[in-house]
Design a protein around this motif. Sequence first.
Motif, PDB file in Angstrom:
ATOM      1  N   GLY A  42       5.385  17.123  62.839  1.00 54.31           N
ATOM      2  CA  GLY A  42       6.375  17.686  63.475  1.00 54.31           C
ATOM      3  C   GLY A  42       7.554  16.979  63.719  1.00 54.31           C
ATOM      4  N   GLY A  46       8.880  18.227  72.821  1.00 51.36           N
ATOM      5  CA  GLY A  46       9.811  18.816  73.676  1.00 51.36           C
ATOM      6  C   GLY A  46       9.543  18.595  75.042  1.00 51.36           C
ATOM      7  N   GLU A  49       5.365  18.302  75.964  1.00 51.06           N
ATOM      8  CA  GLU A  49       4.842  17.100  75.078  1.00 51.06           C
ATOM      9  C   GLU A  49       5.222  15.950  76.008  1.00 51.06           C
ATOM     10  N   PRO A  55       1.205  15.896  71.543  1.00 51.41           N
ATOM     11  CA  PRO A  55       2.067  16.752  70.886  1.00 51.41           C
ATOM     12  C   PRO A  55       1.562  18.135  70.647  1.00 51.41           C
ATOM     13  N   PHE A  56       2.847  18.988  70.592  1.00 55.60           N
ATOM     14  CA  PHE A  56       2.443  20.362  70.475  1.00 55.60           C
ATOM     15  C   PHE A  56       1.396  21.009  71.383  1.00 55.60           C
ATOM     16  N   ASN A  83       4.463  13.494  65.489  1.00 58.21           N
ATOM     17  CA  ASN A  83       5.885  13.735  64.996  1.00 58.21           C
ATOM     18  C   ASN A  83       6.618  12.618  64.544  1.00 58.21           C
ATOM     19  N   HIS A 157       8.462  26.022  61.231  1.00 62.81           N
ATOM     20  CA  HIS A 157       8.122  25.177  62.521  1.00 62.81           C
ATOM     21  C   HIS A 157       7.643  26.259  63.629  1.00 62.81           C
TER      22      HIS A 157
HETATM   23  N1  URA Z   1       8.166  20.417  68.442  1.00 60.18           N
HETATM   24  C1  URA Z   1       7.706  19.291  67.441  1.00 60.18           C
HETATM   25  O1  URA Z   1       8.310  19.244  66.552  1.00 60.18           O
HETATM   26  N2  URA Z   1       6.775  18.523  68.108  1.00 60.18           N
HETATM   27  C2  URA Z   1       6.053  18.715  69.308  1.00 60.18           C
HETATM   28  O2  URA Z   1       5.262  18.024  69.590  1.00 60.18           O
HETATM   29  C3  URA Z   1       6.381  19.693  69.944  1.00 60.18           C
HETATM   30  C4  URA Z   1       7.577  20.532  69.571  1.00 60.18           C
END
Ligand code: URA
Length: 194
Positions: A42, A46, A49, A55-56, A83, A157
């Motif tokens: 990614g 954010g 995270e 991540p995510f 990321n 995304h």
């Molecule tokens: N967006 C991203 O690109 N990576 C993350 O870990 C969370 C949101």
Amino acid sequence: MERGLEGLREDCLSCKKCGLCAARTHVVFGVGNPQSKVMLVGEGPGEHEDLEGEPFVGRGGQLLDKLLAAVDLDRRVNVYITNIVKCRPPKNRDPLPEEQEACLPWLRGQFSLIRPKILVCLGRVAAMKLIKPDIKITKEHGRFFEKNGLLMMPTLHPAALLRNPKEKPGAFEDFLKLREKIDELGCDIRNSGV
Ligand code: URA
């Protein structure tokens, strides 16, 4: 001595190579199975995270988990997720080119230790950095690009899918293509005895 992925992670946790270190709660290094042949990349952490160090994990992450589950993939079992930048950019802005460059050695390290066969770029920032700077993700998502034996596929995304739910079926198609490619290459670690 070979310090492996855990050693790389420990080094990354104290990184101060760019200004993003100043406001971070956690470095978000990556999650998943280091034996995996599929890596998803990614853009950058954010708020959620940054707070959790994974991540995510926000709403976009929940959607990503659903897309993965639909094709029998799981962040803790048979993929690795990270990321482009490992620290949260303020107000979730795009990471600056110099921040991406400063952080790239960590991704290169992850890449050379995990040695994935397929790399999925989640969103424009990762696709521009890793596939080609002029990529048009809305047109080219779901296509496989080959570079030195590595297959790379851009997809939309998850945050973009939340903003624009009518794009979800297209993203789902991308994950089906990913599944097909994994099966074609015989690179699901669940079926390889790893
Ligand atoms: N967006 C991203 O690109 N990576 C993350 O870990 C969370 C949101």
